[in-house]
Structures are given as C-alpha cells and as structure tokens.
Design an enzyme around this catalytic site. Structure first.
Site, PDB file in Angstrom:
ATOM      1  N   LYS A   1      62.243  38.440 -28.723  1.00  0.00           N
ATOM      2  CA  LYS A   1      61.897  36.654 -28.912  1.00  0.00           C
ATOM      3  C   LYS A   1      62.932  35.960 -28.488  1.00  0.00           C
ATOM      4  O   LYS A   1      62.901  34.780 -28.159  1.00  0.00           O
ATOM      5  CB  LYS A   1      61.302  36.402 -30.480  1.00  0.00           C
TER       6      LYS A   1
ATOM      7  N   TYR B   1      61.716  43.360 -32.497  1.00  0.00           N
ATOM      8  CA  TYR B   1      60.874  42.413 -32.005  1.00  0.00           C
ATOM      9  C   TYR B   1      61.680  40.707 -31.826  1.00  0.00           C
ATOM     10  O   TYR B   1      61.454  40.185 -30.963  1.00  0.00           O
ATOM     11  CB  TYR B   1      59.919  42.155 -33.196  1.00  0.00           C
TER      12      TYR B   1
END
Ligand SMILES: NC(=O)c1ccc[n+]([C@@H]2O[C@H](COP(=O)([O-])OP(=O)(O)OC[C@H]3O[C@@H](n4cnc5c(N)ncnc54)[C@H](O)[C@@H]3O)[C@@H](O)[C@H]2O)c1
Length: 287
Positions: free
Chosen positions: A160, A156
């Site tokens: 980002k 994740y």
C-alpha cells in the site's frame, strides 16, 4: 446534473465491499458501470443489481494480476461504451503475519495483485481515459495502514506504500492529460476482505494462512477512535466530491492525525538534521 452523468466508470474488485459501494456511488451520479472482479459471479451480480435499478452496467471476470484479462475487459468497454471517465483500481489482497514469516510466495501474491495489479489496471484503461470527454479520474485504493504502519501486516502495508508512491508519480505524469489521480486511504471496513483474499489466492502459491495471534495484534493497533471501522458505503461518502475536486488524497474515516503527524515530524526532523549538519560542515571548510 452531475458532471459525471453519462460517463463510464470501471471498478476493479467490484464484486464486494468498497468496490461495490463505488459502483453504487457512480451509478447514483448517472454513470454507466463496468464491474470487474476475479469472482465472476460477484462481478455479474453487482452489474445485475445495477441494471435492475436502471443503470447500464457490465459485469466481467478479470484478475488484475493478469494483464490479458484486463485488456479483454478494456476491449469490451471500448466496444460497448467507447471510452471511460473513471478508473478505480481498487483491488488489494491481505496477508497478516510478522515480516519474518512472510514467504516468497506470499510476497509474490501480494505484490502481483496489489502493486502490479494496480499498474495493470491503469495501463489497460489509460487509452480509454485519454479518449474520453469530460472529467477523467483514476482512483487508487491504498489504506490508512500506509499512513500509520502497524505490526503484523507489514507485507500488505509495503504494497500500500507502493500504491501511494505509484499514485503520487502517476498524478504528476498525467497532469498534462488533465487526468486526476486520487489515492484513497480507508481504515477498517466491515467487508469480506480476509475471506475474498483467501479465495482469490492462486492455488499454485499454496494455502493462505492466518494466526489468531497476528489478527489480535492488528486489531489492538488499529486505533481507538469511534470511527476506526465503518461500512464501505459510509467510507465512500466523500469519494465523488473529493475526486471531482481533484484532491490528491482521500482519508475516508479513522481519526489518526497524531500518528500521521508524528511520522511526518520524524521525516521533517531528519531533513533539519541533514541541513544543519551540511551547513556546519560548510562553515568548517577552510576558505
Ligand atoms: N476492509 C478493510 O478493512 C480495508 C481497509 C483498508 C483498505 N482496504 C482496501 O480496500 C480494497 C477493497 O477491499 P474490501 O475491503 O472492499 O474487500 P472485499 O473482499 O469486500 O472486496 C475485494 C474484492 O476484490 C476481489 N479480488 C481479489 N483479488 C482479485 C484479483 N486478483 N483481481 C480482481 N479482483 C480481485 C475479491 O473477489 C472481492 O470481490 C482493497 O484494496 C483493500 O486492501 C480494505
């Protein structure tokens, strides 16, 4: 009167959490809203809530990983509103776990939604932004985890970081168009993020999984300040102000300046070592 009044905002992931709070904030500025979400019911109920409180709003199903569904939404926005002034590419899905445990299917899902989905959203609505009068802005939702990376959410966090880099380049490329790009870095928010991520994962990629042990590490490394977690409404308190001011970054909450500084210091130190070593080699070159 707000500079945004009468303009149109398009928000992805608008059915819940941060996206829904952004819709409310833009509606409060007098904007017309297009709420997009992979969850049709959630998108429609966000729009209905806004319509009930006097805002012109459209709620549509759109999967950001599917460019065609965004193009369909953009065509409808063009027909209904003519153009748009704000595009918030807000969708991001989460998969906890050690990097070594992240499968190719997990990577495919996270990258296709969080990274390609962000680019899809911007590209689908850029012609409508270019066509708009008045302020024009793109908001990209990253995460504090892209400024302070921590274990067990590495896939994740990788996405980002990608959103952050994408935003830094996009800001330069759209400067001549007068379109601002603000990257938003929230810390923990009390939203349905884990559940909505699980629900949105395509069936063909297999079930989403979560180990308690991973979750515990994520919580333990999430920082210790009194503002590490808040509501989505509180998180967007300064969003409109900072966006209109053309700020490149918005940190919504979560005081982690020491960790941010330590990381930037390590980068600066690496640069200094490089410079000193190159200067030394140049001094030793025979003349
Ligand atoms: N909740 C947190 O602690 C936190 C922290 C930092 C950053 N973020 C980021 O904030 C953003 C919003 O998350 P949230 O916390 O409001 O979660 P949320 O679950 O409240 O809202 C996310 C929405 O996105 C929708 N969605 C999921 N996949 C989609 C897809 N492929 N296409 C379109 N819509 C899709 C979901 O249906 C849901 O309605 C995300 O980018 C997330 O990564 C969240």
């Amino acid at each position: 009167m707000s500079a945004l009044a009468g303009g149109t905002a398009v928000v992805t992931g608008a059915g819940s959490g941060l996206g829904a709070a952004m819709c409310d904030a833009f509606a409060a500025e007098g904007m017309r809203i297009t709420a997009l979400d992979i969850n049709r019911e959630a998108a429609e109920s966000c729009a209905n809530r806004l319509v009930d409180s006097g805002t012109e709003a459209l709620g549509r199903q759109a999967d950001v990983a599917d460019r065609a569904s965004l193009d369909t939404a953009a065509a409808e926005v063009a027909e209904r509103f003519g153009s748009c002034n704000v595009v918030a590419a807000n969708v991001g899905v989460m998969q906890f776990g050690r990097l070594e445990d992240i499968s190719a299917a997990d990577w495919q899902w996270l990258l296709s939604v969080n990274v390609v989905g962000t680019a899809n959203t911007v590209n689908a609505f850029l012609p409508l932004l270019r066509a708009a009068d008045g302020p024009r802005h793109i908001l990209l939702t990253a995460s504090m985890a892209a400024l302070v990376p921590t274990p067990r959410q590495g896939a994740y966090i990788t996405t980002k970081f990608a959103v952050t880099g994408y935003g830094d380049v996009l800001r330069q490329e759209l400067a001549d168009d007068g379109i601002g790009v603000t990257v938003v870095f929230p810390s923990g928010m009390m939203t349905t993020h884990l559940d909505s991520s699980r629900a949105a994962r395509p069936r063909e990629l297999g079930e989403s999984w979560m180990r308690d042990e991973d979750f515990e590490v994520v919580v333990a490394t999430a920082g210790t300040g009194d503002d590490v977690i808040t509501t989505a409404d509180d998180a967007i308190h300064d969003l409109v102000h900072d966006m209109l001011a053309g700020e490149p970054y918005l940190i919504t909450h979560g005081s982690r300046l020491d960790e941010i500084r330590a990381r930037h210091q390590a980068i600066e130190d690496a640069h200094q070592r490089m410079r000193a070593a190159r200067d030394e080699r140049a001094r030793q070159q025979p003349r």
